[in-house]
Design an enzyme around this catalytic site. Structure first.
Site, PDB file in Angstrom:
ATOM      1  CG  ASP A 143      -2.478   0.724   0.900  1.00 55.55           C
ATOM      2  OD1 ASP A 143      -2.225   1.761   0.114  1.00 55.55           O
ATOM      3  OD2 ASP A 143      -3.246   0.041   1.564  1.00 55.55           O
TER       4      ASP A 143
ATOM      5  CD  GLU B  46      -6.734   5.202   3.145  1.00 58.20           C
ATOM      6  OE1 GLU B  46      -5.734   4.538   3.291  1.00 58.20           O
ATOM      7  OE2 GLU B  46      -7.551   4.967   2.186  1.00 58.20           O
TER       8      GLU B  46
END
Length: 801
Positions: A275, A471
């Protein structure tokens, strides 16, 4: 094909191999650099577009893709290797202006329709290929358990079985056989346990047993691998199997899961990608260096900005024997295998019937169908719904005419913020949809519902809910409630105003998760959980209003895939608690064919879900996710965990000296001596949402022992990325302190917010910038709820900037 892969790998230099493993962000890499460094991939992050133009056309995207591709096949390598571009197309091609945005996954889960998911996968692939991009970072296979998590809306369900079924369907749709004009490489993410973290903290720690990790959170990966998914993205979270006494740590550095389980046992032969700067969270690593992650099984590293330093450090680590060449060869083999399967060696981005086709971005009828199927009817007293088309309608609420609130996060921008209705040219708000179905003359819109004559209307439709987030920013801390009205009192106010009119109220609730809303449900005769439906507001009115003529209205078919809380402090889905029961269990959902009366609900006045909490940052060592750093204007470095070393840095011209000392307990503090202008700070790359702590009167708190008083400003600040940040000068306070004695500083969070800090996304919660002469020891650094109200806390009003 395998022989071809072996031949190419055998021809490659070390620089070419590491280049293939490197993935920069398009804003930090040029086509010329793709050629120079033999780069294997690029990505565009959320809110990143060609030429930094939010309204970039399909042609603009395709031209940049062609430039990267042409550069990648123009290297001096024996066999030039085409670059692969990855993008977060998570509810349609959501970074691209004019694209259809589907409901977020939480709504699609409520539809319980794998065939629909396959069609959406197909459509997303076509839209992505229109821009010349060949790789999608999706689907998200999180099995979210705690609605506090700000990414709950990216999860299809709290039930792993549905996620497994959907994973296979979506990948079948978007990847196909990888030979079609609309096919792209898919990604199963985030491996593994991202939906299992304690209190739903993004990038936090999953403290669960192996059986639960496999049988619940691993289910999507079984479905994805069976469908032939080609890439897997490692998760930011950690895993601690406390019952077995095994702490696996961060997934990005977990050999047991990335290699032994995923690759060896499950037989995954594609490649694993990190990520965003994910390697930096592995202990001892940074954005640009992490032998541990590569040795653990990471094949491609998403290193958006520090990619040149990553290439240099990784090559040095291979030459030093820290990373075996066999591991590098395996990683490159996997990357080449996927590129060959995807046909990248045989076609360029502009090939295929969808390339540069604006129409391929739009799948409005499919999205409208998805909205219809995703809606969950929670209340319908006296069969108020469906509404008649001849009724006069008052529309109220902040979300009725807001596409930003309707589409949510990951929409043109990362957080879904900073957009207007004009940024979505192929879309209908709920208000527009109501006007289209009832007629302009029968609809009046008042966001607050005030100063309106109720006699002019037959019914009120209220569109309320959450505002966009992604997020980190969307997390709700453990001490805060899940009561929607606590965070959005304006929604309660508008329903109270509407209810007082004496007309029936239909509430359409836009949210990325189930929330405590008993007060809002009581004020509504009908209540619809619409989730984050995307660009097609007409999908809502298709079900909300009766059909024309004698045709029956489409019925509600959505069913909850998460428990709907009946308590402001609900238990996670996998930890049912009789003291905090669900109001509606998974599977619940009314329909016109099955009407059920809903009694008045009790309304709790709970304002907190626990005692004041603290966010630890440093005490003796770095708290999880945080790392102390030192920096000058030119360079920075992580401090590291060595308690015995004395650091004088930078080596060439030291600006700081740092050593471990005692303030409260043995070796609990860092003594910092400023020798020149420099900064001492702590960073969490995942960022922290401190808004709830701010609501709880929190303060940044730390213990300081003054060694040498300053002669100039000492700026204590917080940072939220880029130029976002702000702070205060604490030199006047330091001047009043005796040397050699501990003092506890408490600075209320509003002091930082007032000076430009976005408390919803704090990356650097503690930073001290100063010049010589100044020296002090720091420890017990944390954000503490309630401390801002203490008598010895700083007074924001009297602090000078």
């Amino acid at each position: 094909m395998e022989a071809r892969v072996r031949k190419i790998v055998a021809e490659m230099t070390l620089a070419q191999k590491i280049g293939q493993m490197t993935q920069p962000e398009i804003s930090s890499v040029t086509p010329a650099e793709v050629r120079q460094y033999y780069l294997g991939s690029v990505l565009n992050g959320g809110g990143s577009w060609p030429g930094k133009d939010k309204h970039a056309s399909v042609g603009d995207w395709l031209r940049l893709a062609e430039q990267y591709h042409q550069a990648s096949i123009s290297t001096d390598a024996t066999t030039p290797i085409p670059v692969i571009w990855g993008t977060d197309a998570v509810h349609g091609h959501n970074n691209v202006y004019g694209a259809t945005l589907f409901p977020h996954n939480i709504g699609l889960g409520a539809a319980h329709d794998p065939e629909l998911i396959e069609r959406i996968g197909e459509a997303t692939g076509q839209s992505t290929r229109a821009t010349g991009i060949g790789w999608v970072f999706g689907p998200t296979l999180a099995v979210a358990q705690d609605a506090r998590w700000g990414r709950t809306y990216e999860s299809f369900s709290a039930d792993g079985a549905l996620v497994r079924e959907y994973a296979a369907a979506y990948i079948k749709g978007i990847q196909g056989d990888l030979g079609g004009d609309g096919n792209v490489v898919a990604t199963a993410k985030h491996y593994i346990g991202d939906g299992a973290t304690d209190h739903g903290k993004d990038q936090g720690n999953a403290v669960i047993g192996k059986a639960e990790m496999i049988n619940v959170h691993g289910q999507g990966y079984y479905g994805a691998l069976a469908a032939g998914v080609q890439t897997v993205m490692a998760s930011f979270n950690s895993w601690n199997d406390a019952a077995a006494g095994v702490d696996y740590g961060k997934m990005h550095g977990n050999h047991a899961l990335l290699t032994e389980t995923l690759k060896d046992k499950m037989g995954f032969d594609g490649f694993v990608v990190t990520d965003w700067n994910g390697i930096s969270q592995v202990k001892g690593c940074s954005n640009s260096s992490c032998a541990q992650a590569i040795n653990a099984g990471i094949d491609m590293v998403m290193v958006p900005e520090d990619w040149k330093a990553f290439i240099a450090s990784t090559m040095a680590q291979v030459r030093a024997g820290e990373i075996p060449m066999a591991r590098i060869d395996d990683a490159v083999t996997r990357i080449l295998r996927v590129k060959l399967r995807a046909g990248l060696f045989e076609r360029k981005p502009s090939d295929g019937r969808y390339a540069s086709d604006e129409k391929a971005l739009q799948h409005r009828e499919l999205a409208r169908r998805a909205v219809r199927e995703s809606l969950v009817l929670l209340k319908n007293e006296d069969k108020l719904l469906p509404l008649r088309r001849d009724q006069r309608v008052l529309v109220v609420g902040k979300s009725a005419d807001s596409l930003s609130n309707q589409v949510g996060g990951w929409s043109l921008t990362w957080q879904g913020t900073g957009n207007t209705n004009q940024d979505y040219p192929n879309a209908d708000t709920l208000l527009a949809a109501i006007r289209a179905i009832v007629g302009q003359d029968k609809v009046v819109f008042s966001e607050t519902g005030k100063d309106v004559d109720p006699s002019r209307f037959d019914v009120v439709v209220a569109a309320i809910g959450e505002t966009p987030y992604a997020e980190t920013n969307g997390d709700i801390v453990a001490s805060d409630t899940l009561a929607h009205s606590r965070r959005h009192p304006e929604d309660l106010a508008v329903l109270q105003t509407a209810s007082a009119m004496g007309k029936p109220v239909v509430t359409v609730f836009f949210s990325g998760r189930p929330l405590y809303a008993n007060d809002l449900i009581n004020l509504s005769r009908a209540f619809v959980a619409a989730w984050l439906p995307g660009t097609e507001g007409k999908g809502v009115t298709d079900v909300l209003f009766a059909s024309e003529g004698d045709e029956p209205a489409p019925d509600f078919r959505g069913r909850l895939t998460f428990p709907w809380p009946g308590d402001p402090c609900p238990a996670p889905a996998d930890r049912a608690d009789a003291a905090h029961p669900a109001l509606f269990e998974p599977g619940y959902g009314l329909s016109y064919a099955r009407p059920v009366s809903t009694a008045a609900l009790p309304v709790a006045t709970t304002t907190s879900c626990g005692e004041a909490v603290a966010l630890p940052i440093f005490n003796l060592g770095d708290a999880p996710n945080f790392a102390l750093h030192v920096a000058t204007d030119a360079v920075e470095r992580a401090l590291g965990a060595d308690l015995n070393a004395t650091l004088r840095w930078p080596d060439s011209a030291p600006a700081l000296q740092v050593r471990t000392v005692q303030v409260n307990t043995q070796q609990d503090a860092k003594e910092v001596i400023w020798l020149a202008p420099a900064r001492f700070f702590s960073r969490n790359p995942a960022r922290d949402n401190l808004n709830a702590l701010a609501n709880a009167k929190a303060a940044l708190q730390f213990d300081l022992l003054l060694v040498h008083a300053p002669a100039s400003a000492v700026m204590l600040s917080m940072g939220c990325g880029g130029d976002c940040g702000g702070g205060i000068d604490i030199a006047p306070a330091l001047a009043t302190l005796p040397t050699g004695r501990k003092h506890t500083f408490k600075i209320p969070l509003p002091c930082f917010a007032q000076r430009g800090v976005d408390l919803g996304a704090v990356e650097v919660p503690f930073s001290v910038a100063a010049d010589a002469p100044f020296a002090a020891a720091f420890t017990n650094i944390r954000v503490v709820a309630g401390a801002g109200a203490d008598a010895d806390a700083f007074d924001c009003a009297t602090i000078k900037p």
